[in-house]
Design a protein around this motif. Structure first.
Motif, short mmCIF file in Angstrom:
data_model
loop_
_atom_site.label_atom_id
_atom_site.label_comp_id
_atom_site.label_asym_id
_atom_site.label_seq_id
_atom_site.Cartn_x
_atom_site.Cartn_y
_atom_site.Cartn_z
N CYS A 62 50.34 36.08 39.92
CA CYS A 62 48.92 36.50 40.18
C CYS A 62 48.83 36.97 41.66
N HIS A 85 50.28 29.68 38.31
CA HIS A 85 49.02 29.38 37.61
C HIS A 85 49.06 30.02 36.14
N CYS A 172 45.93 33.85 33.13
CA CYS A 172 44.93 34.15 34.30
C CYS A 172 44.17 35.69 34.46
ZN LIG Z 1 45.30 34.18 38.88
#
Ligand SMILES: [Zn+2]
Ligand SMILES: [Zn+2]
Length: 351
Positions: A62, A85, A172
């Protein structure tokens, strides 16, 4: 991330056989902001109560991971740390008192890695605002390794039938845009303007459609706008060729605009695209932290401006449910660190 090369090769997803976790495992570590990550041998930590050890199968990359590795944000992580994450993996060890997951479960390790569980935010369904929160890949070592330590209470089980390589970006990009559409309050017949058709935007289009909205997608390239149409956008605007605010006003104005592009100019255009009573949702985090927000038009037009940060465990469960039901499509590519094909499989969203 400098250590990662793109390859067309997609490894097969196979169920890993359970074996005793090793004494050491490899992970990609940030030692200094802006220098290359190094692949280090990390001693397997002794689990604290509530923690679990997860054998990582896939992890998304990300933009926040890159900001973390560069130390771009006002509150910086403390090197050395392991980013990531959007980690997905199999639970291999349980710390004392863990009841939420079992050995062999496939789980997602999202940005919200830990929260206090008792403050006003936590008990009212806003755990993402908890002041005690800790974040995977930031204040807790993340998913860029063969193994990762997480908190049993804050991982989310990945339902059977979901490809881990889809589950990673959903953890995410998926949950963040799903929540943004919830916060926007999209209802059937609403016109939803999605500004930025990247990793987040291509999911936002789908969640807006699921909520019943019609979507107008805005981006700078025709290729992305074509994908937006494939994913259900009714209208597209190329902001490199025309003013998106004017184009969307010609459609009657947007009931909600979701700001996903990391450019304050795009946030301003999103504001300008709204109809009276509309809602602007801030999601992207441009390095340049300021935009012009005209007070007069905000008041007279009854505009709502709201920030939306990731999503809760409940939101992520819903994201997985929708995906398992075949209602969403993840566009992604698989990348493998050079010379470390066994280390970690990393996804980048189409962007
Ligand atoms: Zn993220
Ligand atoms: Zn809390």
């Amino acid at each position: 991330m400098a250590v990662i090369d793109t390859t067309e090769r997609a490894p097969a997803v196979t169920e890993k056989t359970a074996s005793a976790p090793p004494g050491h495992y490899r992970a990609a570590v940030v030692h200094e902001f802006s220098s290359r990550l190094t692949i280090d041998e990390i001693p397997r930590p002794v689990l604290e109560p509530g923690q679990i050890l997860v054998e990582v199968e896939a992890t998304g990359l990300c933009h926040t991971d890159i900001h973390a590795a560069h130390g771009d944000w006002p509150v910086k992580p403390s090197p050395p740390f392991v980013p990531g994450h959007e980690g997905i993996g199999i639970v291999r060890e349980l710390g004392a008192g863990v009841t939420e997951v079992a050995l062999g479960d496939r789980v997602a390790m999202p940005w919200l890695g830990y929260a206090c569980g008792t403050c006003d935010y936590c008990v009212s369904g806003w755990e993402t605002l908890c002041l005690e929160q800790r974040n995977m890949g930031y204040s807790i070592d993340g998913g860029f390794g063969e193994y990762a330590v997480a908190y049993g209470r804050y991982v989310v089980r990945v339902p059977d039938g979901i490809d881990p390589y889809d589950a990673a970006p959903l953890t995410c990009a998926g949950v963040t845009t799903y929540k943004a559409i919830k916060v926007a309050g999209t209802r059937s017949s609403d016109l939803v303007a999605v500004f930025g058709v990247g990793g987040l935007g291509h999911m936002a289009i789908q969640y807006a459609r699921i909520a019943g909205g019609r979507v107008v997608a805005v981006d700078l390239t025709d290729e992305k706008l074509e994908l937006a149409r494939e994913l259900g956008a009714s209208f597209t605007v190329n902001a490199a060729k025309e003013d998106p605010a004017a184009a969307i006003q010609r459609l009657g104005g947007a009931d909600q605009a979701i700001a996903l592009a990391v450019s304050p100019r795009s946030f301003e255009q999103a504001f300008g695209s709204l109809r009276r009573g509309g809602t602007l949702v801030f999601v992207a985090l441009p390095a340049d932290n300021e935009m012009k927000l005209p007070i007069f038009e905000t008041v007279l037009n009854g505009i709502t401006v709201v920030g939306s940060i990731v999503g809760t465990r409940t939101d992520l469960r819903e994201v997985f449910e929708l995906h398992a039901a075949g209602q969403t499509t993840v566009t992604r590519e698989i990348t493998i660190p050079p010379n470390e094909p066994e280390l970690v499989v990393t996804l980048t969203m189409w962007s």
